[in-house]
Design an enzyme around this catalytic site. Sequence first.
Site, PDB file in Angstrom:
ATOM      1  N   CYS A  58       3.993 -86.093 -11.203  1.00  0.00           N
ATOM      2  CA  CYS A  58       3.549 -84.734 -11.515  1.00  0.00           C
ATOM      3  C   CYS A  58       2.151 -84.507 -10.925  1.00  0.00           C
ATOM      4  O   CYS A  58       1.358 -85.443 -10.803  1.00  0.00           O
ATOM      5  CB  CYS A  58       3.519 -84.528 -13.023  1.00  0.00           C
ATOM      6  SG  CYS A  58       3.021 -82.859 -13.509  1.00  0.00           S
ATOM      7  N   ASP A  68      -0.272 -83.097 -12.261  1.00  0.00           N
ATOM      8  CA  ASP A  68      -1.272 -83.056 -13.336  1.00  0.00           C
ATOM      9  C   ASP A  68      -2.496 -83.925 -13.014  1.00  0.00           C
ATOM     10  O   ASP A  68      -2.355 -85.095 -12.650  1.00  0.00           O
ATOM     11  CB  ASP A  68      -0.605 -83.535 -14.631  1.00  0.00           C
ATOM     12  CG  ASP A  68      -1.429 -83.213 -15.856  1.00  0.00           C
ATOM     13  OD1 ASP A  68      -2.610 -83.602 -15.890  1.00  0.00           O
ATOM     14  OD2 ASP A  68      -0.900 -82.571 -16.775  1.00  0.00           O
ATOM     15  N   ARG A  88      -4.549 -85.311 -14.859  1.00  0.00           N
ATOM     16  CA  ARG A  88      -4.847 -86.403 -15.795  1.00  0.00           C
ATOM     17  C   ARG A  88      -4.087 -87.683 -15.483  1.00  0.00           C
ATOM     18  O   ARG A  88      -4.194 -88.655 -16.232  1.00  0.00           O
ATOM     19  CB  ARG A  88      -4.532 -85.949 -17.227  1.00  0.00           C
ATOM     20  CG  ARG A  88      -5.379 -84.774 -17.680  1.00  0.00           C
ATOM     21  CD  ARG A  88      -4.804 -84.145 -18.931  1.00  0.00           C
ATOM     22  NE  ARG A  88      -3.455 -83.617 -18.672  1.00  0.00           N
ATOM     23  CZ  ARG A  88      -2.659 -83.106 -19.614  1.00  0.00           C
ATOM     24  NH1 ARG A  88      -3.067 -83.067 -20.867  1.00  0.00           N
ATOM     25  NH2 ARG A  88      -1.474 -82.635 -19.301  1.00  0.00           N
ATOM     26  N   HIS A 138       5.239 -87.723 -17.468  1.00  0.00           N
ATOM     27  CA  HIS A 138       4.178 -87.985 -18.454  1.00  0.00           C
ATOM     28  C   HIS A 138       4.363 -87.098 -19.682  1.00  0.00           C
ATOM     29  O   HIS A 138       5.009 -86.048 -19.611  1.00  0.00           O
ATOM     30  CB  HIS A 138       2.799 -87.745 -17.826  1.00  0.00           C
ATOM     31  CG  HIS A 138       2.516 -86.318 -17.481  1.00  0.00           C
ATOM     32  ND1 HIS A 138       1.731 -85.499 -18.246  1.00  0.00           N
ATOM     33  CD2 HIS A 138       2.951 -85.538 -16.448  1.00  0.00           C
ATOM     34  CE1 HIS A 138       1.684 -84.289 -17.690  1.00  0.00           C
ATOM     35  NE2 HIS A 138       2.414 -84.287 -16.601  1.00  0.00           N
ATOM     36  N   CYS A 177       3.365 -82.701 -20.629  1.00  0.00           N
ATOM     37  CA  CYS A 177       3.497 -82.106 -19.290  1.00  0.00           C
ATOM     38  C   CYS A 177       3.627 -80.584 -19.421  1.00  0.00           C
ATOM     39  O   CYS A 177       4.542 -80.074 -20.072  1.00  0.00           O
ATOM     40  CB  CYS A 177       4.722 -82.681 -18.571  1.00  0.00           C
ATOM     41  SG  CYS A 177       4.921 -82.027 -16.897  1.00  0.00           S
TER      42      CYS A 177
HETATM   43 CO    CO Z   1       3.090 -82.620 -15.733  1.00  0.00          CO
END
Ligand code: CO
Length: 213
Positions: free
Chosen positions: A45, A47, A49, A101, A104
Amino acid sequence: MIQHNDYSDLLRNNHKWAAEKLETDKSYFEELAKPQKPKFLFIGCSDSRIPLESITESEPGELFVHRNIANQINLTDINLLSIIEYAVEILNIEHIIVLGHYKCGGVKAAVEGLDEEDIVENWVSQISDLYHFHKKELESIGDKAKMYDKLSEMNVISQLKNLLRTPIIQRAFRNNKKLYFHGWIFDIYTGLINDLQLPLDEWKEYDLLPEDY
Ligand code: CO
């Protein structure tokens, strides 16, 4: 938490990083400039983080990476398909890891939608289907955050199934290439990666995996 608000911090840190690498190994960048030989293809992803190199303590040259919102394997995504082809046929990567994760945003958006934004919703529509297919099971979890986390896990398994459907992977099987598939979830609450159990027998039944896999 350290926040880089100023883009010039990033450039300054890059110079510091390059100097440190040279300090420990004079030929570091000479080596890095040689052809890459990564052993792992990551599909994760976008993302912020989940910095793949940090959470797996990997060095430059070790991970071949594709990222998109909610780690989707879309069979019409020419970007992803060319990455898979390059990874399997040119780089001879044997391990393909789909990394989802918890927490999400893409998974949540698939169920709840986003305000006045529907491109992301289109992108994650497969997850919406997955949610409706497993609605009873998911809603029985009760806690909403836990429900989304479970849906994130289901999404990883479902995307791996899509991966097996690609002509690239099916061709690799016909050519008896060694390939290993991994479905991982980054548990953002603990920092640990969970290695998910894959439904290999089901995939064999669908003729997506060779019998002797
Ligand atoms: Co995500």
